[in-house]
Design a protein around this motif. Sequence first.
Motif, short mmCIF file in Angstrom:
data_model
loop_
_atom_site.label_atom_id
_atom_site.label_comp_id
_atom_site.label_asym_id
_atom_site.label_seq_id
_atom_site.Cartn_x
_atom_site.Cartn_y
_atom_site.Cartn_z
N LYS A 10 0.79 -1.28 0.02
CA LYS A 10 -0.07 -0.11 0.10
C LYS A 10 1.02 1.18 0.07
O LYS A 10 1.56 1.65 0.92
N LEU A 11 0.67 1.96 -1.11
CA LEU A 11 1.84 3.19 -1.48
C LEU A 11 1.12 4.13 -0.52
O LEU A 11 -0.17 4.24 -0.55
N HIS A 12 1.70 5.04 0.06
CA HIS A 12 1.15 6.25 0.47
C HIS A 12 0.67 7.21 -0.23
O HIS A 12 1.36 7.67 -1.42
N PRO A 13 -0.61 7.39 -0.48
CA PRO A 13 -1.03 8.53 -1.66
C PRO A 13 -0.45 10.01 -1.65
O PRO A 13 -0.52 10.57 -2.71
N GLY A 14 0.16 10.23 -0.68
CA GLY A 14 0.87 11.55 -0.63
C GLY A 14 2.52 11.52 -1.10
O GLY A 14 3.04 12.57 -1.32
N GLN A 15 2.81 10.43 -1.17
CA GLN A 15 4.33 10.18 -1.83
C GLN A 15 4.27 10.54 -3.27
O GLN A 15 3.57 10.47 -3.91
#
Length: 179
Positions: A47-52
């Motif tokens: 799960k990638l951080h959406p803010g990255q």
Amino acid sequence: RRSTAEATRPGRVLLALSPNDAALNERVAALALEALGHLPETELVVKLHPGQGSWHWLDATLRDFARRVRVTRHEPLYPLLADSAVTLVHRTTVVIESLAASVPVIVVGAGQPNAREDLPALDLPIATAGEELAGLVTRYTQDREAFFRDRTAALRDALGPLDGDAAGRVARLLLNGVA
């Protein structure tokens, strides 16, 4: 809090990445993939951080595990937690959300500071090598109760009562005009 008897998909592990620098996330992902090499029946959901910003480094890192790794960025967290046996983190608020969903959390120790230091009362297990991480994943997948049994008081402090009646308490507060 769901019971350990409730079905979770065996062998699915969630890796929740933080909006840290790419080098740290790359080390975290590399340790998770090293562990995956010791867990042949396990699927990893990253799960990638959406803010990255850029995640291009992840493509090369995952190449050897493409059939057993799924990457998501904007998928809602809670369905992922509901389908995961364990959550791997380095440092993220997903720790509390995972614990509230009765999913054990293991810290991937790829640098300092980390979630174990952020939440010392929870005494979260930490692994700094792939084989060690695989061992913890196996342990807490097979015996989720062991993870929660030793942390009951600290979990109550972090999450509130663990009786499954949070919605009832909110409803009673609203009905009694306390809001």
